[in-house]
Design a protein around this motif. Structure first.
Motif, PDB file in Angstrom:
ATOM      1  N   UNK A  78      14.488  18.706 -28.152  1.00 30.81           N
ATOM      2  CA  UNK A  78      14.660  19.078 -26.879  1.00 30.81           C
ATOM      3  C   UNK A  78      16.154  18.754 -26.200  1.00 30.81           C
ATOM      4  N   UNK A  79      16.771  19.355 -25.442  1.00 23.46           N
ATOM      5  CA  UNK A  79      17.834  18.886 -24.690  1.00 23.46           C
ATOM      6  C   UNK A  79      17.432  18.379 -23.098  1.00 23.46           C
ATOM      7  N   UNK A  80      17.795  17.103 -22.908  1.00 24.03           N
ATOM      8  CA  UNK A  80      17.369  16.634 -21.544  1.00 24.03           C
ATOM      9  C   UNK A  80      18.631  16.465 -20.781  1.00 24.03           C
ATOM     10  N   UNK A  81      18.631  16.815 -19.467  1.00 22.49           N
ATOM     11  CA  UNK A  81      19.570  16.911 -18.577  1.00 22.49           C
ATOM     12  C   UNK A  81      19.430  15.601 -17.443  1.00 22.49           C
ATOM     13  N   UNK A  82      20.372  14.556 -17.646  1.00 18.69           N
ATOM     14  CA  UNK A  82      20.442  13.383 -16.563  1.00 18.69           C
ATOM     15  C   UNK A  82      21.307  13.691 -15.466  1.00 18.69           C
ATOM     16  N   UNK A  83      20.856  13.542 -14.505  1.00 19.13           N
ATOM     17  CA  UNK A  83      21.932  13.867 -13.443  1.00 19.13           C
ATOM     18  C   UNK A  83      21.913  12.701 -12.394  1.00 19.13           C
ATOM     19  N   UNK A  84      23.206  12.780 -11.643  1.00 19.77           N
ATOM     20  CA  UNK A  84      23.427  11.764 -10.864  1.00 19.77           C
ATOM     21  C   UNK A  84      24.009  12.468  -9.577  1.00 19.77           C
ATOM     22  N   UNK A 138      32.736  -1.261  -2.895  1.00 18.70           N
ATOM     23  CA  UNK A 138      32.240  -2.290  -2.844  1.00 18.70           C
ATOM     24  C   UNK A 138      32.065  -2.651  -1.254  1.00 18.70           C
ATOM     25  N   UNK A 139      32.591  -1.738  -0.409  1.00 20.15           N
ATOM     26  CA  UNK A 139      32.473  -1.904   1.003  1.00 20.15           C
ATOM     27  C   UNK A 139      31.888  -0.651   1.559  1.00 20.15           C
ATOM     28  N   UNK A 140      31.820   0.477   1.013  1.00 19.17           N
ATOM     29  CA  UNK A 140      31.125   1.548   1.482  1.00 19.17           C
ATOM     30  C   UNK A 140      29.835   1.599   1.127  1.00 19.17           C
ATOM     31  N   UNK A 141      28.901   1.839   2.135  1.00 21.85           N
ATOM     32  CA  UNK A 141      27.356   2.174   2.099  1.00 21.85           C
ATOM     33  C   UNK A 141      27.194   3.514   1.721  1.00 21.85           C
ATOM     34  N   UNK A 142      26.590   3.593   0.348  1.00 22.09           N
ATOM     35  CA  UNK A 142      26.464   5.057  -0.191  1.00 22.09           C
ATOM     36  C   UNK A 142      25.097   4.888  -0.892  1.00 22.09           C
ATOM     37  N   UNK A 143      24.765   6.206  -1.483  1.00 25.34           N
ATOM     38  CA  UNK A 143      23.422   6.522  -2.151  1.00 25.34           C
ATOM     39  C   UNK A 143      23.877   7.025  -3.459  1.00 25.34           C
ATOM     40  N   UNK A 144      23.107   6.442  -4.492  1.00 22.05           N
ATOM     41  CA  UNK A 144      23.398   7.223  -5.901  1.00 22.05           C
ATOM     42  C   UNK A 144      21.880   7.480  -6.385  1.00 22.05           C
ATOM     43  N   UNK A 145      21.695   8.759  -6.460  1.00 23.33           N
ATOM     44  CA  UNK A 145      20.394   9.292  -7.147  1.00 23.33           C
ATOM     45  C   UNK A 145      20.554   9.475  -8.575  1.00 23.33           C
ATOM     46  N   UNK A 146      19.673   8.868  -9.557  1.00 25.72           N
ATOM     47  CA  UNK A 146      19.774   9.328 -10.801  1.00 25.72           C
ATOM     48  C   UNK A 146      18.393   9.917 -11.301  1.00 25.72           C
ATOM     49  N   UNK A 147      18.363  11.024 -11.923  1.00 25.51           N
ATOM     50  CA  UNK A 147      17.328  11.811 -12.229  1.00 25.51           C
ATOM     51  C   UNK A 147      17.373  12.548 -13.508  1.00 25.51           C
ATOM     52  N   UNK A 148      15.993  12.634 -14.131  1.00 28.38           N
ATOM     53  CA  UNK A 148      16.044  13.632 -15.305  1.00 28.38           C
ATOM     54  C   UNK A 148      15.185  14.789 -14.837  1.00 28.38           C
ATOM     55  N   UNK A 149      14.937  15.106 -13.566  1.00 30.37           N
ATOM     56  CA  UNK A 149      14.170  16.290 -12.996  1.00 30.37           C
ATOM     57  C   UNK A 149      14.863  17.380 -13.581  1.00 30.37           C
ATOM     58  N   UNK A 150      14.052  18.155 -14.583  1.00 28.24           N
ATOM     59  CA  UNK A 150      14.805  19.403 -14.970  1.00 28.24           C
ATOM     60  C   UNK A 150      15.472  20.340 -14.137  1.00 28.24           C
ATOM     61  N   UNK A 151      14.532  20.563 -12.685  1.00 29.12           N
ATOM     62  CA  UNK A 151      15.129  21.346 -11.621  1.00 29.12           C
ATOM     63  C   UNK A 151      16.422  21.083 -11.221  1.00 29.12           C
ATOM     64  N   UNK A 152      16.736  19.590 -10.950  1.00 28.23           N
ATOM     65  CA  UNK A 152      17.929  19.305 -10.446  1.00 28.23           C
ATOM     66  C   UNK A 152      18.999  19.196 -11.406  1.00 28.23           C
ATOM     67  N   UNK A 153      18.575  19.002 -12.695  1.00 26.39           N
ATOM     68  CA  UNK A 153      19.628  19.278 -13.840  1.00 26.39           C
ATOM     69  C   UNK A 153      19.957  20.648 -13.776  1.00 26.39           C
ATOM     70  N   UNK A 154      19.216  21.675 -13.915  1.00 24.58           N
ATOM     71  CA  UNK A 154      19.520  23.119 -13.865  1.00 24.58           C
ATOM     72  C   UNK A 154      20.302  23.431 -12.542  1.00 24.58           C
ATOM     73  N   UNK A 155      20.024  22.852 -11.199  1.00 20.09           N
ATOM     74  CA  UNK A 155      20.638  23.342 -10.193  1.00 20.09           C
ATOM     75  C   UNK A 155      22.238  22.640 -10.296  1.00 20.09           C
ATOM     76  N   UNK A 156      22.187  21.504 -10.860  1.00 22.35           N
ATOM     77  CA  UNK A 156      23.587  20.684 -10.850  1.00 22.35           C
ATOM     78  C   UNK A 156      24.538  21.552 -11.935  1.00 22.35           C
ATOM     79  N   UNK A 157      24.033  22.117 -12.892  1.00 28.64           N
ATOM     80  CA  UNK A 157      24.683  22.991 -13.855  1.00 28.64           C
ATOM     81  C   UNK A 157      25.153  24.253 -13.118  1.00 28.64           C
ATOM     82  N   UNK A 158      24.439  24.803 -12.202  1.00 22.71           N
ATOM     83  CA  UNK A 158      24.740  26.079 -11.381  1.00 22.71           C
ATOM     84  C   UNK A 158      26.129  25.709 -10.627  1.00 22.71           C
TER      85      UNK A 158
END
Length: 724
Positions: A463-469, A481-501
């Motif tokens: 299989x090919x698995x897509x990991x997305x940030x 180091x000084x900005x408050x931000x969020x980082x989402x890490x996922x291997x949800x196939x839907x989000x992987x396909x969306x990111x590729x699109x």
């Protein structure tokens, strides 16, 4: 702490506006004046006794740098419109010319307050043994030491320039600092006018040898005035003034540019030579010198700001000394998520276990770098796609992408050349990537690509698995180091396909026919938000709990504001955390009495974008709809950029955003300013001995829910508990 404790108390009694204001442009606040109000809040931190002294100096410096950028971009644009005779009003009803008058008045007041604040801070620094001297207050031994410093480190790179018909007035770039000099020849009294540009390669404050425990500095211009005789032998100084120039830094790029990189290089040179927008000049400048400078810079009297004090307040950042830790914020070490540690640093294994949301800077941005560095080394990774809007000069992310390309992986880097003030750096990074064999694309000419996405495709078995940030901030290890931000890490196939699109859309101009868990601007992000607001109105109409929480850097888009007004009038409870610009009037009877707005200004720059909808269950609730985004509620983000709106479906990540991050922001009192319907902000002053709740302190002391490992999340503090 329950939700009522931090929501109900902050909904003040409604204020009133005339009916015609509510129905007309008076329902909006002016964007530019709202930004100036934000910069006042930044400056207020420089006078906040609860902030360590040198951090107060840093806030003062930031307020000055902010104001410079505001002038070179926003004021420059308004001036161009006004000069062209454009009378089209902004959403609040003010024409460009009317806005410029109000901006000038408020900005001059702000610059005066900066000088007063500097005088207070300078006295406080003296008490702490940090002295800023002048040429009149240094002794003979210092003069001798400075003579050697001047000749060895300063004199070789100075270019003193006579000004006469044979020596025309030189070009002074934006942010250029110079001394104008009036002199006489000692032999016959013959006058000479001259200019001494001050190179930016030299520190503005020169450190003198210590005397006891005292740390001593001399401003560079003071050193130069001490040594006029070395620069102009045979002349004596009869008058002088310092001045600093700001120029129009907005850029225009031809829509049909065949070589976008070359076109941006040309545009960068045009920016350097833009028209002067503002001139800061020493108070009491001799009349002939003042006229000389103004005539040669082609400016009028209303573009001159006379400064009694320090010109170039932004340079005070040089005085924030690491060697005086007692005068700085207490140090803290960003956490490595326990789940990553449980998997011995293997990011892919940690993400496979469950979606993971990191809250920077409390959780280290090194995990984002590790994700890409691991992908570059991993023989099972076949492809990497990456957006780059802003990043550091020696970017470890660009280095990882280059390593991946050189090892034969398919690497696509979407570099945004239009990232303001980072264009030159991004050109350098793009060429470095191309040399390594990466495929570099620049996206749309008319739209900035502001979305923050990394995609890693890995072969696992057959299989090919897509990991997305997905991120809310930039891929920039320094600002992280000084900005408050969020980082989402996922291997949800839907989000992987969306990111590729999204990558295919930006690289190939082909609009995606479907997005499964993602909305993007300029296509669907705005309409998706408006639909969710409308859904909350429906829930209120049906007697169900109806609530919206949002955290943004700016809310100025008229359609979004009107939708929030409509929701408030329908009974939807709305709590907004808006760091900077807010064109919405909260707490106005008949318009927005169910909306409250607060701004958090403190140790860290609030930068993450979050939107939560109760979905008929109120907030926080397990069935709420929760999103993170790269976009603010501004027309440019919603219609003229490529941005992402990511729906969060993992229950732990949803709880982390609502019950920890948003709850703590809404509960914060220590760094919060509450906004009224007239654009005024107030903050609570603690009673003696009272400790106000600080969301920044809470986040430094408590791990995030979704990053917990084998220990589990049950013992991680949350400020609220979700409803069913």
């Amino acid at each position: 702490m329950g939700q009522a404790d931090f929501l109900e108390a902050d909904f003040p009694a409604p204020a009133e506006l005339p009916d015609e204001a509510i129905a007309g442009p008076g329902r909006f606040l002016n964007r530019e004046l709202s930004w100036l109000a934000f910069n006042w809040r930044v400056l207020e931190e420089a006078s906040n006794p609860r902030v360590p002294l040198l951090e107060r100096v840093r806030f003062l410096s930031i307020s000055a740098t902010n104001l410079d950028e505001f002038y070179t971009v926003r004021v420059a644009g308004l001036r161009e419109l006004a000069r062209a005779g454009n009378t089209t009003p902004a959403s609040d009803g003010l024409t460009p010319a009317e806005q410029l008058v109000l901006i000038d008045c408020e900005a001059r007041r702000l610059m005066g307050a900066q000088q007063s604040t500097w005088n207070e801070l300078r006295a406080a620094m003296e008490e702490e043994g940090i002295q800023i001297l002048t040429r009149d207050t240094i002794g003979k031994s210092d003069r001798k030491a400075l003579e050697a410093v001047f000749m060895a480190q300063v004199f070789p790179i100075l270019s003193p320039l006579a000004i006469d018909p044979a020596h025309p007035f030189p070009f002074i770039p934006s942010e250029g600092f110079a001394l104008a000099l009036q002199m006489e020849r000692k032999t016959d009294g013959r006058p000479l006018r001259a200019l001494l540009p001050i190179p930016h390669q030299i520190n503005r404050f020169l450190r003198l040898p210590a005397v006891g425990d005292a740390i001593r500095f001399l401003p560079l211009e003071e050193l130069l005035l001490m040594h006029i005789g070395s620069l102009f032998p045979g002349y004596k100084l009869t008058g002088s003034c310092a001045f600093r120039v700001l120029r129009d830094s907005d850029m225009e790029v031809e829509d049909e540019a065949e070589d976008l990189v070359r076109e941006f290089e040309v545009a960068l040179k045009r920016r350097r030579r833009g028209e002067v927008i503002r001139l800061k000049l020493s108070t009491g400048a001799p009349g002939p010198l003042r006229k000389l400078v103004m005539d040669n810079l082609h400016i009028t009297a209303n573009e001159v700001v006379e400064i009694e004090g320090l010109i170039g307040v932004g340079a005070l950042r040089e005085l924030v000394l690491d060697e005086r830790p007692a005068l700085l914020w207490p140090s803290f070490t960003p956490r490595v998520p326990e789940r990553v540690q449980d998997h011995e640093g293997d990011m892919f294994a940690a993400i496979r276990q469950k979606d993971m949301l990191l809250h920077h800077p409390y959780e280290t941005f090194d995990m984002v770098v590790r994700f890409l560095e691991q992908a570059a080394r991993d023989p099972d990774v076949v492809a990497i796609r990456q957006t780059l809007y802003r990043t550091s000069n020696e970017s470890p992310i660009v280095a990882a992408l280059c390593d991946a390309a050189e090892s034969g992986k398919s690497v696509t880097a979407l570099v945004e050349l239009k990232a303001r003030f980072d264009e030159a750096a991004n050109i350098r990074q793009s060429r470095r990537l191309e040399r390594a064999g990466a495929h570099v694309v620049y996206g749309f000419i008319n739209y900035k690509t502001h979305a923050k996405i990394s995609v890693v495709v890995r072969r696992e078995g057959d299989q090919l698995v897509t990991y997305t940030h997905f991120g809310t901030g930039n891929y920039h290890p320094i600002t992280a180091r000084i900005y408050t931000d969020l980082s989402l890490f996922t291997c949800d196939p839907k989000l992987g396909r969306d990111a590729t699109r999204v990558f295919n859309y930006v690289g190939g101009y082909a609009q995606p026919d479907v997005l499964e868990n993602l909305a993007i601007s300029p296509l669907s992000l705005k309409s998706s938000l408006l639909e969710q607001i409308e859904a909350e109105i429906e829930h209120a109409a049906n007697g169900k709990p109806a609530e919206i929480w949002a955290k943004m850097n700016a809310i100025i888009d008229p359609d979004m504001i009107d939708a929030l007004y409509a929701a408030s009038q329908a009974g939807v409870r709305i709590s907004l955390v808006v760091r900077g610009i807010c064109g919405l009037r909260p707490g106005i009877k008949g318009l927005s009495e169910n909306i409250r707005v607060k701004s958090i200004v403190g140790r860290f720059l609030e930068h993450s974008r979050i939107i939560c909808f109760g979905n008929g269950h109120g907030l926080p609730a397990k069935k709420a709809k929760v999103y993170i985004s790269s976009a603010d509620m501004m027309e440019r983000n919603l219609l003229h950029r490529v941005e992402t709106l990511v729906e969060i479906t993992n229950p732990t990540v949803k709880a982390q955003i609502m019950n920890q991050i948003m709850a703590a922001n809404l509960a914060d009192e220590a760094q919060s300013w509450v906004m009224d319907g007239f654009g005024q902000f107030t903050r609570r002053t603690p009673e003696e001995g009272e400790h106000l709740f600080s969301c920044h302190r809470f986040f430094t002391e408590n791990p995030s829910l979704s990053g917990r490992g084998s220990a589990g999340a049950s013992d991680v503090p949350a400020l609220t508990h979700s409803r069913d």
